[in-house]
Scaffold this active site. Structure first.
Site, PDB file in Angstrom:
ATOM      1  N   SER A 136     -14.771   3.894   4.920  1.00  0.00           N
ATOM      2  CA  SER A 136     -13.423   4.425   5.070  1.00  0.00           C
ATOM      3  C   SER A 136     -12.557   3.323   5.659  1.00  0.00           C
ATOM      4  O   SER A 136     -13.069   2.357   6.241  1.00  0.00           O
ATOM      5  CB  SER A 136     -13.450   5.636   6.010  1.00  0.00           C
ATOM      6  OG  SER A 136     -12.163   5.982   6.449  1.00  0.00           O
ATOM      7  N   TYR A 149     -16.378   9.474  13.724  1.00  0.00           N
ATOM      8  CA  TYR A 149     -16.260   9.074  12.327  1.00  0.00           C
ATOM      9  C   TYR A 149     -16.035   7.566  12.222  1.00  0.00           C
ATOM     10  O   TYR A 149     -16.737   6.866  11.484  1.00  0.00           O
ATOM     11  CB  TYR A 149     -15.106   9.836  11.677  1.00  0.00           C
ATOM     12  CG  TYR A 149     -14.961   9.612  10.191  1.00  0.00           C
ATOM     13  CD1 TYR A 149     -15.893  10.129   9.297  1.00  0.00           C
ATOM     14  CD2 TYR A 149     -13.879   8.900   9.676  1.00  0.00           C
ATOM     15  CE1 TYR A 149     -15.755   9.928   7.928  1.00  0.00           C
ATOM     16  CE2 TYR A 149     -13.732   8.698   8.316  1.00  0.00           C
ATOM     17  CZ  TYR A 149     -14.677   9.214   7.445  1.00  0.00           C
ATOM     18  OH  TYR A 149     -14.535   9.010   6.093  1.00  0.00           O
TER      19      TYR A 149
END
Length: 266
Positions: A136, A149
């Protein structure tokens, strides 16, 4: 180039993993699809017009990853590509967060990548194949409200970049793939401060890049043996800014993420 290639895809029943499964099936690849939901795997196997092996797998469990790879080799005799896609997200301020949430994200996102890569690696080296880690933009620049995350995605990037260097002379292809915001169910299933699913997305999914478009770009990146791919203009700008103007990037990201409905910070 994908016809008859043996491709493992984790997290194959939704989002980017599902789109990759359908795309590579259309290219005539032989697929090994791994996910936790056996019912969805069974349905997907019926839908795809190619040679498919489905293996119910929780990638956070090392033994299940070892068994999944063994099943792949027993069925097809080789592994050409491993797409480490399985992952979960979270949304909460760290000060409010139960630490079990971060452990869950690290177990699935980071250790899931490590577990699958460890057992697939001998076959990938033999095939001079490809290892892909779907990360990401949060793996390049920290994302507020997503400490677990971001941490897991940074860890995956560090692991794969090091793996690439270790095997420079072995012709192993390792790609770090950062798609940015993609329309999927990852935000609905994201964990909150106490570990319960968020249940709804805080973002406008219709304005995001589709999982199908992401899958096409991932396939092109593998074909070109790219080391790193960062998608979307916003994603590329964020990575560039974070390297050159980190404090400015902090403020811009904070303001951008604070606009989310029910943001944990303002």
């Amino acid at each position: 180039m994908y016809k008859d290639k043996v491709i493992i895809i984790t997290g194959a029943t939704s989002g980017i993993g599902l789109a990759c499964a359908k795309l590579f099936a259309s290219y005539g690849a032989k697929l090994v699809l791994a996910a936790r939901n056996a019912e969805k795997l069974s349905q997907l196997e019926k839908e795809l017009d190619t040679d498919v092996l489905t293996v119910q797998t929780d990638v956070s469990d090392e033994s299940q990853c070892r068994e999944m790879v063994a099943a792949a080799v027993a069925r097809f005799g080789r592994i050409d590509i491993l797409v480490n896609n399985a992952g979960i997200s979270m949304r909460a301020m760290f000060r409010d967060l139960d630490l079990s949430v971060i452990r869950s994200l690290m177990d699935t996102n980071f250790w899931g990548t490590v577990n699958c890569t460890k057992y697939a690696l001998p076959y990938l080296l033999e095939a001079k194949g490809s290892v892909v880690g779907v990360i990401s933009i949060a793996g390049f620049a920290g994302l507020p409200g997503r400490t677990g995350y971001s941490s897991s995605k940074f860890a995956i990037r560090g692991f794969l970049n090091t793996l690439r260097m270790e095997h420079l002379k072995d012709n192993l292809h390792v790609m770090v793939f950062a798609p940015g915001f993609t329309a999927s169910n990852i935000r609905q299933t994201a964990l909150t401060a106490d570990g319960s699913p968020q249940g709804k997305t805080p973002r406008e999914e219709g304005k995001m890049m589709t999982a199908e478009e992401v899958a096409r770009k991932l396939a092109r990146g593998i074909a070109r043996r790219k080391s790193e791919m960062v998608l979307t203009p916003v994603g590329k700008l964020t990575v560039w800014l974070s390297k050159r103007f980190p404090r400015l990037t902090d403020r811009l990201e904070y303001m951008y993420m604070a606009k989310e409905p029910d943001s944990p910070f303002k």
